[in-house]
Design an enzyme around this catalytic site. Structure first.
Site, PDB file in Angstrom:
ATOM      1  N   ASP A 485       0.831  -1.209   0.000  1.00  0.00           N
ATOM      2  CA  ASP A 485       0.000   0.000   0.000  1.00  0.00           C
ATOM      3  C   ASP A 485       0.870   1.265   0.000  1.00  0.00           C
ATOM      4  O   ASP A 485       2.076   1.220   0.278  1.00  0.00           O
ATOM      5  CB  ASP A 485      -0.878  -0.032   1.260  1.00  0.00           C
ATOM      6  CG  ASP A 485      -2.184   0.727   1.097  1.00  0.00           C
ATOM      7  OD1 ASP A 485      -2.312   1.500   0.135  1.00  0.00           O
ATOM      8  OD2 ASP A 485      -3.071   0.554   1.953  1.00  0.00           O
ATOM      9  N   ASP A 553     -10.627   2.158  -3.221  1.00  0.00           N
ATOM     10  CA  ASP A 553     -11.184   1.965  -1.880  1.00  0.00           C
ATOM     11  C   ASP A 553     -12.698   2.038  -1.921  1.00  0.00           C
ATOM     12  O   ASP A 553     -13.367   1.695  -0.953  1.00  0.00           O
ATOM     13  CB  ASP A 553     -10.655   3.049  -0.928  1.00  0.00           C
ATOM     14  CG  ASP A 553      -9.335   2.640  -0.295  1.00  0.00           C
ATOM     15  OD1 ASP A 553      -8.952   1.464  -0.436  1.00  0.00           O
ATOM     16  OD2 ASP A 553      -8.687   3.496   0.332  1.00  0.00           O
TER      17      ASP A 553
END
Ligand code: DGJ
Length: 744
Positions: A485, A553
């Site tokens: 990430d 997301d």
């Protein structure tokens, strides 16, 4: 059979012609060594060079230095690569400053070389070849008129793909230092802007990535760029040029895709006589690369595709190239495991008991991998601490990280782990011990974002310290998958360890690539997934190291339709992570059926991201069905040919299809967003099928391939908002076909 050369140089006409059965790329050495661009597009047979670029004396467009023909001007002539200051007033591909402050650069043809295959770039992601025969590379060297400053232009053409891969190498052979203030990877000058009247870009935001924006190209300069240090949520590094009439299946399209993960810019200029110039590469913003005598700078690669089969034709070229000649490693074509990720189920608040309960449910439902997301390391219970401390959070998991991984394995699941290696928290052991690892100008407070800061990845010792920590975890815990990430953009871009600050943005990206290459090579069995707060670094550069990326997301099924549709313009479905999450959705609050959420997520690399322990019996039954359906269609989705059918940016519905590699199966996805009292009917026409008959699995209805393509089938007469359906057609194999198949 003798292979045709893909690259030809005609010394009588001074024309270079790169061609394969799909495309041609034509350039010419004009008088005084100016390299002009003649054509990029459909294959041209028997090019004669009789269609000369018209010469005309235009006011205020002066002449090529040392060539006193008044009708010959760099200001209008389409060129391959422009320097600066010799009567070409359009955007330059490069700006080079010398010690005396001059940035005049007049590039002229010097020499060329044809290379079988494709030379490897060092330290950069790139397209590759499997065998020398499949591609050829032309290197044309330009040189400044007066000084030994060189630009090598590389063009690779494959035997069977509609693409040219371009990059440039800048070389300083002068006795003095020079500075590259702009170093584009390519320039494309198109004479007739009537052919390409529109540009499609993929702008967005966090949780709203890569939405299709189609705009008319007008006078002036328009730029699509990122200045955030990554390819960004806000403007992806893929654009397409089209005609107003280009549709998904008809018309011309040029795709431009940068194999890079840092700042980028595509500039488009419509000039005084309606010609187009497109220049692209590393963003010149805050970029300056110092080249001492005999040093060179190699740019990242740009993919230039051409299709006359509409946007779908263009996308096929990018999908196939990225899947077959950019992504690498063991998992390139492997079925990707159906995962469950605990992020939206628990966020930071989990225990061994909770995780084991999730694993139990996942195993019972037929899932294949459990992924432990953020919160397992340092003292991480919130996003305010511990980045940089890649050791286990003592006591948070009663059975330890290894215990959880082994538990997953015992239950027949693979085990995956989340990391964010490029970041540092002020509240971390790493910061307490080595505060100078944080990227900042010393003694100047840097800007926080999500309460975190960026590590100075230009420094090898910083990367090494992260690498050592990660390797320890990877060696001690049986890990099958890593989610890498990156949850903020760069700021305070300064490194006390880099001599020339204009290099820091790019050196950061090179540092990232260096670490990714090291780790993905050392742990080849691991499936690596890229992520940057969802799809903030969804680019062809990252796909070279990690074959899939978390798309967004935002897991709201309705918004995901747009995000996945937009992403598919340039990226293969095998690269798009897509998960079913809870309803109401955590990002949007929208309520949708589990079926709808499953149908949308099944059009990507499928998984779940919700609390499985809170499911009712009915939901479990639906999830089991979804999993068994996905297992049946997985390779059609991940490795099949994808076509967009109905565009959700233009209407209330969406549709797309997948055709299996053996062309025997088709999966079609359809959706309608909002209901109405008198909904119109829609016929959805499929594309690219074979002759013969197809049976739809659920209804058992039989259709001919020709019927499905010319007449289509109706969008279901849905009732209510946010409805979707998946159809699975199978070709009915006749006795004769079966026989032929066994003979072949
Ligand atoms: C952003 C990612 O996109 C999410 O999926 C999750 O991993 C969080 N980061 C964790 O901090």
């Amino acid at each position: 059979m003798k292979r045709q050369s893909l690259i030809a140089f005609d010394s009588e006409t001074n024309v270079f012609h790169l061609s394969n059965p799909l495309i041609s790329y034509v350039m010419k050495i004009e008088e005084s060594g100016v390299l002009s661009h003649i054509h990029f597009g459909k294959k041209v047979s028997n090019y004669t060079d009789n269609k000369k670029y018209p010469r005309r004396d235009r006011g205020f467009s002066g002449n090529v230095p040392l060539h006193e023909e008044r009708a010959f001007s760099k200001d209008t002539l389409p060129q391959e690569f422009s320097g600066h200051g010799s009567m070409d007033y359009r955007i330059p591909a490069t700006i080079i400053t010398r010690e005396n402050g001059s940035s005049l650069l007049d590039l002229r043809y010097e020499t060329y070389q044809i290379i079988q295959g494709k030379p490897k770039l060092s330290g950069l992601p790139q397209t590759y070849i499997l065998e020398e025969q499949e591609a050829q590379t032309l290197c044309i060297t330009l040189k400044d008129r007066d000084l030994p400053i060189y630009v090598d232009l590389f063009y690779t053409i494959y035997e069977k793909r509609g693409v040219i891969i371009r990059s440039a190498k800048y070389r300083n052979q002068t006795e003095q230092t020079i500075w590259l203030d702009k170093a584009a990877s390519f320039q494309l000058d198109l004479t007739n802007s009537g052919r390409f009247t529109e540009v499609i870009a993929l702008p967005g935001a966090h949780a709203r990535e890569r939405l299709i924006s189609r705009q008319r190209i007008t006078e002036g300069v328009k730029s699509f760029e990122s200045r955030r240090g990554s390819s960004s949520h806000q403007m992806n590094n893929f654009i397409a040029l089209t005609h107003t009439h280009t549709t998904e299946n008809l018309g011309e399209a040029i795709g431009l895709q940068f194999i890079y993960s840092g700042n980028h810019a595509f500039e488009i200029e419509k000039d005084q006589i309606d010609q187009l110039r497109i220049v692209g590469g590393i963003n010149a913003y805050q970029f300056q690369w110092q080249l001492s005598t005999n040093e060179a700078f190699q740019t990242p690669e740009m993919i230039l595709s051409y299709s006359d089969e509409g946007l779908n034709g263009m996308s096929h070229i990018h999908h196939e190239l990225l899947r077959e000649r950019v992504t690498r490693g063991k998992h390139q074509y492997e079925p990707r495991p159906i995962l469950v990720n605990n992020w939206e189920a628990t966020y930071f608040d989990f225990t061994s008991k909770k995780i084991e309960a999730l694993i139990d449910e996942a195993a019972a439902l037929g899932m294949e991998m459990f992924v432990l997301d953020d919160g397992w390391f340092g003292k991480r219970d919130a996003d305010t601490s511990s980045l940089g401390d890649w050791f286990e959070y003592e006591g948070k998991l009663a059975n330890g990280l290894k215990g959880i991984a082994e538990y997953a394995h015992e239950k027949g699941l693979k085990f995956g782990l989340w990391v964010e290696p490029e970041m540092i928290s002020i509240d971390s052991e790493l910061y307490r011990q080595t505060p100078d690892y944080l990227m900042q100008e010393p003694a100047r407070t840097p800007a926080a974002s999500r309460s975190q800061f960026v590590l100075d990845f230009t420094r090898k010792e910083v990367r090494d310290s992260i690498s050592q920590q990660l390797r320890k975890i990877l060696d001690e815990v049986p890990i099958d998958y890593i989610k890498w990430d990156m949850n903020r953009s760069l700021s305070d871009v300064y490194s006390a360890y880099v001599e020339n600050q204009g290099e820091v943005y790019h050196r950061y990206v090179l540092g990232l690539y260096d670490l990714l290459e090291e780790l993905t090579t050392a742990y080849p069995d691991i499936l690596w997934e890229g992520c940057s707060g969802g799809g903030g670094r969804f680019d062809a550069g990252i796909l070279y190291y990690m074959p899939q990326s978390w798309t967004s997301d935002n897991t709201d099924a309705m918004e995901r339709i747009d995000i996945q549709y937009g992403t598919s313009l340039g990226y293969p479905i095998s690269s798009m992570g897509a998960h079913v999450s809870a309803s109401p959705n955590h990002q949007s609050g929208r309520v949708t059926d589990l079926k709808t959420r499953g149908d949308v997520a099944m059009s990507g690399v499928f998984g779940y991201e919700l609390d499985l322990t809170a499911l009712g019996e009915q939901e479990k039954r639906i999830i089991k069905e979804q999993i068994s359906t996905y297992k049946e269609i997985r390779q059609i989705i991940q490795q099949g040919k994808f076509d967009r059918l109905e565009n959700p940016f233009e209407q209330n519905i969406a549709a797309w299809q997948f055709v299996s590699p053996n062309k025997k199966e088709i999966v079609v996805f359809m959706a309608r967003r909002l209901t109405s009292g008198q909904p119109p009917f829609h016929e959805i026409r499929l594309v690219g099928l074979e002759e013969g008959m197809y049976r739809e699995r659920k209804s058992s209805l039989i259709y001919s391939g020709s019927e499905l393509m010319t007449m289509g089938i109706y969008l279901p007469d849905f009732h209510g908002d946010f409805q979707t359906e998946i159809f699975h057609f199978e070709k009915i194999v006749t006795g004769e076909e079966e026989e032929n198949a066994s003979i072949n």
